[in-house]
Design an enzyme around this catalytic site. Structure first.
Site, short mmCIF file in Angstrom:
data_model
loop_
_atom_site.label_atom_id
_atom_site.label_comp_id
_atom_site.label_asym_id
_atom_site.label_seq_id
_atom_site.Cartn_x
_atom_site.Cartn_y
_atom_site.Cartn_z
N HIS A 283 -2.41 7.92 6.59
CA HIS A 283 -1.38 8.76 5.96
C HIS A 283 -1.99 10.05 5.41
O HIS A 283 -1.40 11.13 5.55
CB HIS A 283 -0.71 8.01 4.81
N HIS B 156 -4.76 1.96 7.32
CA HIS B 156 -3.38 2.44 7.47
C HIS B 156 -3.10 3.55 6.44
O HIS B 156 -2.50 4.58 6.78
CB HIS B 156 -2.43 1.25 7.29
N GLU B 157 -3.52 3.33 5.19
CA GLU B 157 -3.24 4.31 4.13
C GLU B 157 -4.06 5.58 4.30
O GLU B 157 -3.57 6.68 4.04
CB GLU B 157 -3.47 3.69 2.74
N CYS C 37 5.51 -0.17 7.31
CA CYS C 37 5.23 1.02 6.51
C CYS C 37 6.48 1.37 5.72
O CYS C 37 7.58 1.36 6.27
CB CYS C 37 4.86 2.19 7.42
N LEU C 38 6.30 1.70 4.44
CA LEU C 38 7.45 2.08 3.63
C LEU C 38 8.09 3.36 4.17
O LEU C 38 9.26 3.61 3.89
CB LEU C 38 7.04 2.26 2.16
N GLY D 53 0.84 -1.19 0.00
CA GLY D 53 0.00 0.00 0.00
C GLY D 53 0.87 1.23 0.00
O GLY D 53 1.99 1.21 0.55
N GLN E 110 2.99 9.98 1.20
CA GLN E 110 4.33 9.39 1.39
C GLN E 110 5.31 9.79 0.29
O GLN E 110 6.51 9.64 0.45
CB GLN E 110 4.22 7.84 1.44
C1 QAP Z 1 0.95 -0.79 4.97
O1 QAP Z 1 3.10 -1.21 4.14
C2 QAP Z 1 0.63 -2.04 5.75
O2 QAP Z 1 9.61 -2.01 6.78
C3 QAP Z 1 1.76 -1.02 3.71
O3 QAP Z 1 11.66 -2.57 5.15
C4 QAP Z 1 1.61 -2.94 6.11
O4 QAP Z 1 3.76 -1.93 2.14
C5 QAP Z 1 -0.63 -2.27 6.13
C6 QAP Z 1 7.77 -2.42 3.67
C7 QAP Z 1 1.29 -4.08 6.83
C8 QAP Z 1 -0.96 -3.40 6.83
C9 QAP Z 1 0.00 -4.31 7.17
C10 QAP Z 1 8.06 -2.17 4.99
C11 QAP Z 1 8.83 -2.72 2.81
C12 QAP Z 1 6.42 -2.33 3.14
C13 QAP Z 1 9.35 -2.24 5.47
C14 QAP Z 1 4.03 -1.69 3.28
C15 QAP Z 1 10.40 -2.53 4.61
C16 QAP Z 1 10.13 -2.77 3.28
C17 QAP Z 1 5.38 -1.86 3.86
CO CO Z 2 2.43 3.39 5.64
#
Ligand code: QAP
Ligand code: CO
Length: 168
Positions: free
Chosen positions: A138, A134-135, A92-93, A46, A51
């Site tokens: 943001h 979550h999004e 989270c990215l 997401g 972001q």
């Molecule tokens: C949000 O997050 C989310 O730490 C999206 O080193 C995540 O795409 C919602 C990511 C989990 C619900 C559950 C995170 C990539 C990606 C990192 C992501 C990383 C590399 C996170």
């Molecule tokens: Co995020």
């Protein structure tokens, strides 16, 4: 299309409240395409426009294994269908390398515009419901680390700031 730079916590620009999209145009669709390219490159499930430092209410999600189910939400509005909370280890990215358990309503309904500017509604549960909430956070200047203890949040802030100084 372009892979855009992703802002990282504790960048204050992540605290900006995004503005509703007045009309879905070719420029909106170009932003959507860049969000997908950036999310898939990361890789992530997401990404919200906030972001990438664009403060419009646009987000993209793809929680499928084979990255074949791109979803676009423009001006999303959520209604909680059931107050029951579920737990998920969120990442989270914008907070790379850190995952923490967050509680959110399990079942929601969302109304939004798609990439053609057409309104749609759907009911969500599971990871998709977690990710959408979550999004949308943001777009409201909120991060998942806001839900954890101040001690944990400060530890994450210090580690990421150190990492960001190394990269600067
Ligand atoms: C949000 O997050 C989310 O730490 C999206 O080193 C995540 O795409 C919602 C990511 C989990 C619900 C559950 C995170 C990539 C990606 C990192 C992501 C990383 C590399 C996170
Ligand atoms: Co995020």
């Amino acid at each position: 299309m372009a892979v855009l730079d992703i802002l990282e916590f504790p960048d204050p620009r992540l605290r900006t409240r995004a503005e509703p999209v007045a009309a879905v145009t070719d420029a909106t669709r170009a932003l959507v395409d860049d969000l997908f390219e950036t999310m898939y490159a990361a890789p992530g499930i997401g990404l919200a426009a906030t972001q990438v430092n664009v403060h419009q209410r646009v987000l993209v999600i793809d929680v499928s294994q084979d990255r074949s189910e791109p979803l676009v939400f423009i001006n999303p509005e959520v209604t909680v269908l059931n107050p029951e909370l579920g737990e998920y280890d969120e990442g989270c990215l914008s907070v790379p390398g850190f995952y923490e358990t967050v509680q959110r309503p399990r079942r929601i309904s969302v109304t939004a515009l798609d990439r053609n500017g057409d309104a749609f509604s759907r009911e969500l549960d599971g990871l998709l419901a977690v990710c959408l909430q979550h999004e949308i956070d943001h777009l409201d200047g909120k991060l998942f680390v806001d839900y954890i203890s101040p001690v944990k949040r400060q530890r994450i802030r210090k580690k990421l700031q150190k990492e960001q100084r190394r990269q600067a």
